[in-house]
Design a protein around this motif. Structure first.
Motif, mmCIF file in Angstrom:
data_model
loop_
_atom_site.group_PDB
_atom_site.id
_atom_site.type_symbol
_atom_site.label_atom_id
_atom_site.label_comp_id
_atom_site.label_asym_id
_atom_site.label_seq_id
_atom_site.Cartn_x
_atom_site.Cartn_y
_atom_site.Cartn_z
ATOM 1 N N ASP A 153 -7.891 6.398 -9.109
ATOM 2 C CA ASP A 153 -8.415 7.182 -7.989
ATOM 3 C C ASP A 153 -8.269 6.466 -6.649
ATOM 4 O O ASP A 153 -8.496 7.084 -5.602
ATOM 5 C CB ASP A 153 -9.889 7.524 -8.226
ATOM 6 C CG ASP A 153 -10.063 8.609 -9.275
ATOM 7 O OD1 ASP A 153 -9.082 9.333 -9.509
ATOM 8 O OD2 ASP A 153 -11.157 8.713 -9.858
ATOM 9 N N ILE A 154 -7.929 5.177 -6.671
ATOM 10 C CA ILE A 154 -7.732 4.449 -5.413
ATOM 11 C C ILE A 154 -6.429 4.923 -4.777
ATOM 12 O O ILE A 154 -5.388 4.945 -5.443
ATOM 13 C CB ILE A 154 -7.693 2.935 -5.671
ATOM 14 C CG1 ILE A 154 -9.024 2.462 -6.281
ATOM 15 C CG2 ILE A 154 -7.417 2.172 -4.379
ATOM 16 C CD1 ILE A 154 -9.046 0.991 -6.629
ATOM 17 N N PRO A 155 -6.421 5.322 -3.522
ATOM 18 C CA PRO A 155 -5.178 5.815 -2.902
ATOM 19 C C PRO A 155 -4.084 4.758 -2.894
ATOM 20 O O PRO A 155 -4.313 3.594 -2.539
ATOM 21 C CB PRO A 155 -5.620 6.169 -1.470
ATOM 22 C CG PRO A 155 -7.091 6.356 -1.556
ATOM 23 C CD PRO A 155 -7.576 5.411 -2.616
ATOM 24 N N GLU A 196 -0.427 0.141 -0.512
ATOM 25 C CA GLU A 196 0.882 -0.101 0.086
ATOM 26 C C GLU A 196 0.760 -0.615 1.514
ATOM 27 O O GLU A 196 1.505 -1.513 1.926
ATOM 28 C CB GLU A 196 1.697 1.192 0.048
ATOM 29 C CG GLU A 196 2.098 1.607 -1.355
ATOM 30 C CD GLU A 196 2.785 2.961 -1.368
ATOM 31 O OE1 GLU A 196 2.889 3.567 -0.267
ATOM 32 O OE2 GLU A 196 3.215 3.418 -2.447
ATOM 33 N N SER A 197 -0.182 -0.069 2.269
ATOM 34 C CA SER A 197 -0.375 -0.562 3.641
ATOM 35 C C SER A 197 -0.880 -1.995 3.643
ATOM 36 O O SER A 197 -0.487 -2.805 4.491
ATOM 37 C CB SER A 197 -1.347 0.345 4.380
ATOM 38 O OG SER A 197 -2.613 0.361 3.732
ATOM 39 N N ALA A 198 -1.741 -2.328 2.689
ATOM 40 C CA ALA A 198 -2.217 -3.710 2.595
ATOM 41 C C ALA A 198 -1.087 -4.655 2.206
ATOM 42 O O ALA A 198 -0.999 -5.786 2.709
ATOM 43 C CB ALA A 198 -3.355 -3.799 1.588
ATOM 44 N N ASN A 232 -2.002 -10.714 -0.317
ATOM 45 C CA ASN A 232 -1.607 -11.093 -1.672
ATOM 46 C C ASN A 232 -2.479 -10.371 -2.703
ATOM 47 O O ASN A 232 -3.406 -9.635 -2.363
ATOM 48 C CB ASN A 232 -1.681 -12.610 -1.864
ATOM 49 C CG ASN A 232 -3.059 -13.161 -1.543
ATOM 50 O OD1 ASN A 232 -4.075 -12.527 -1.789
ATOM 51 N ND2 ASN A 232 -3.092 -14.364 -0.992
ATOM 52 N N ARG A 233 -2.195 -10.607 -3.981
ATOM 53 C CA ARG A 233 -2.888 -9.884 -5.048
ATOM 54 C C ARG A 233 -4.371 -10.238 -5.103
ATOM 55 O O ARG A 233 -5.218 -9.361 -5.330
ATOM 56 C CB ARG A 233 -2.222 -10.191 -6.397
ATOM 57 C CG ARG A 233 -0.834 -9.577 -6.546
ATOM 58 C CD ARG A 233 -0.285 -9.849 -7.925
ATOM 59 N NE ARG A 233 1.004 -9.202 -8.121
ATOM 60 C CZ ARG A 233 1.158 -7.958 -8.556
ATOM 61 N NH1 ARG A 233 0.088 -7.228 -8.855
ATOM 62 N NH2 ARG A 233 2.364 -7.440 -8.708
ATOM 63 N N HIS A 293 -10.829 -7.544 -1.590
ATOM 64 C CA HIS A 293 -11.225 -6.763 -0.417
ATOM 65 C C HIS A 293 -10.947 -5.266 -0.549
ATOM 66 O O HIS A 293 -11.475 -4.487 0.262
ATOM 67 C CB HIS A 293 -10.506 -7.295 0.831
ATOM 68 C CG HIS A 293 -10.843 -8.714 1.151
ATOM 69 N ND1 HIS A 293 -12.067 -9.095 1.658
ATOM 70 C CD2 HIS A 293 -10.111 -9.866 1.029
ATOM 71 C CE1 HIS A 293 -12.084 -10.414 1.853
ATOM 72 N NE2 HIS A 293 -10.906 -10.903 1.475
ATOM 73 N N ILE A 294 -10.134 -4.856 -1.506
ATOM 74 C CA ILE A 294 -9.801 -3.437 -1.634
ATOM 75 C C ILE A 294 -10.217 -2.892 -2.998
ATOM 76 O O ILE A 294 -10.946 -1.892 -3.075
ATOM 77 C CB ILE A 294 -8.285 -3.222 -1.417
ATOM 78 C CG1 ILE A 294 -7.911 -3.612 0.018
ATOM 79 C CG2 ILE A 294 -7.909 -1.773 -1.693
ATOM 80 C CD1 ILE A 294 -6.439 -3.490 0.315
ATOM 81 N N THR A 295 -9.770 -3.534 -4.073
ATOM 82 C CA THR A 295 -9.999 -2.980 -5.404
ATOM 83 C C THR A 295 -11.470 -3.064 -5.809
ATOM 84 O O THR A 295 -12.063 -2.057 -6.216
ATOM 85 C CB THR A 295 -9.122 -3.705 -6.432
ATOM 86 O OG1 THR A 295 -7.752 -3.645 -6.012
ATOM 87 C CG2 THR A 295 -9.269 -3.062 -7.793
#
Length: 402
Positions: A287-289, A294-296, A302-303, A309-311
């Motif tokens: 469900d995460i866009p 891709e923008s990050a 990095n992973r 910070h995102i996942t």
């Protein structure tokens, strides 16, 4: 037609006046009138329209409420009959000394009030010692199982969520397969694997390690580790660890850690439950866009930074759900304990759920068994509320007082 209907807008009347400005002026005069001035005869007052609209709305809401309760009434009756009523009956049984051979709502069952709870929490004796031992064992089981199964489930979900990974469907099926296997069958298999001459000890012997007799070793893992380091003597503890106690157990017994036998049950629980939580994490990851990731990536993230910070912020509600489900299920563990140890060795695999069952069906003391169940219910509710408080949204702005 009458002359009034055929006259064009703005055409002068017979008295020389015009229609322009009359509606606004009339509305202005009505809105700016004195508060206590009555309306003109035949005219609609300022509150006539809201009152006329309010009555149909109130009637419509009442009708919707009646129809809503009518549609949910079958499920309410089912839940009340098969859920709430048994809970209330069990609560009444927890206040009795009942052997299960008579009607608990008749005078044959002895009413003892809170004596069952006092025997478990405040009075010195075997009942409190066994209950405290089960709490200690289950606490270590929760502290180790919940973080391990959550971390493993998240890692597996991240692995099978890779778009470039081959055979993703096969891996998802393989990881989820232990969760749909019978827990009794898996527990029986683990009994053979962790025998003294089982496959696990055979593998350990290949690397020069002599495996323990897993299901016959009552020593606590932490006490064995501290004894190996020379910090504490596991056989003869001294000092504050031996002098102070809580619920009938010394501090050393509380801090000795899970037994070797309990560690095998923890491994079993982590292996069988991580697949279910993997699917929950996987659904949330999908469900995460993709545009956000891709923008990050285009910004040079990095992973590890993307995960932090995102996942993980996006998975925060799902993480709370997984931890809550894991917390509730681990405090209710029963089937693995029943098959693999039933409290042995030395009550180091005893849990409150199995103690409740044993008190009721083995000792014919259903009142104490029900009391243990309700103490565990209160403990689970408190821990769930504490976990909810820990995961609350601290960035939410406080509401303004009106």
């Amino acid at each position: 037609m009458s002359p009034r209907t055929t006259r064009a807008a703005g055409q002068p009347r017979g008295d020389g006046s015009s229609d322009f400005g009359r509606p606004r002026a009339a509305a202005r005069s009505r809105s700016t009138g004195s508060p206590g001035a009555p309306d003109a005869p035949g005219g609609a007052g300022p509150t006539a329209a809201p009152r006329a609209n309010r009555a149909p709305r109130a009637g419509r809401r009442l009708g919707e409420g009646i129809w809503g309760w009518l549609f949910v009434s079958p499920m309410v009756l089912v839940l009340g009959l098969f859920l709430m009523l048994p809970i209330l009956m069990a609560l009444w049984v927890s206040l009795l000394h009942w052997d299960g051979q008579s009607n608990p709502f008749s005078g044959q069952a002895k009413f003892v009030g809170l004596d069952n709870y006092r025997a478990l929490l405040t009075e010195d004796g075997l009942d409190r010692t066994l209950f405290a031992t089960s709490l200690r064992n289950n606490a270590y089981y929760v502290l180790l199982t919940v973080p391990l199964q959550t971390a493993l489930a998240l890692v597996l979900a991240l692995v099978v969520n890779q778009r470039l990974l081959r055979a993703r469907s096969a891996l998802r099926t393989a990881f989820f397969f232990p969760s749909v296997t019978s827990s009794i069958a898996v527990s029986t298999v683990f009994l053979f694997l962790f025998q003294g001459s089982g496959a696990v000890n055979s593998l350990l012997s290949w690397i020069g390690v002599k495996g323990p007799n897993w299901f016959a070793d009552p020593r606590g893992v932490l006490s064995v580790l501290l004894g190996a380091l020379g910090i504490v003597d596991p056989d003869h503890p001294s000092g504050a660890l031996a002098e102070h106690s809580f619920l009938g157990l010394s501090w050393f017994q509380w801090l000795s850690g899970p037994s070797v036998a309990m560690c095998t049950i923890i491994l079993l629980a982590v292996w069988t439950t991580s697949g279910t939580f993997m699917l929950i994490f996987l659904a949330a990851l999908q469900d995460i866009p993709r545009e956000l990731e891709e923008s990050a990536a285009m910004e040079g993230v990095n992973r590890f930074q993307m995960l932090r910070h995102i996942t993980l912020p996006a998975l925060r509600p799902v993480l709370f759900l997984v931890l809550t489900l894991g917390l509730i299920s681990t405090w209710q563990v029963f089937d693995q304990v029943y098959v693999m140890g039933q409290g042995a060795p030395g009550n180091t695999t005893l849990t409150p759920a199995f103690l409740s069952y044993s008190s009721a069906f083995d000792d014919a003391d259903f009142g104490q068994g029900a009391a243990i169940a309700f103490i565990m219910l209160a403990l689970i509710l408190c821990l769930t509320a504490l976990q909810r408080w820990a995961f609350r949204d601290r960035d939410a702005r406080p509401r303004r007082k009106r």
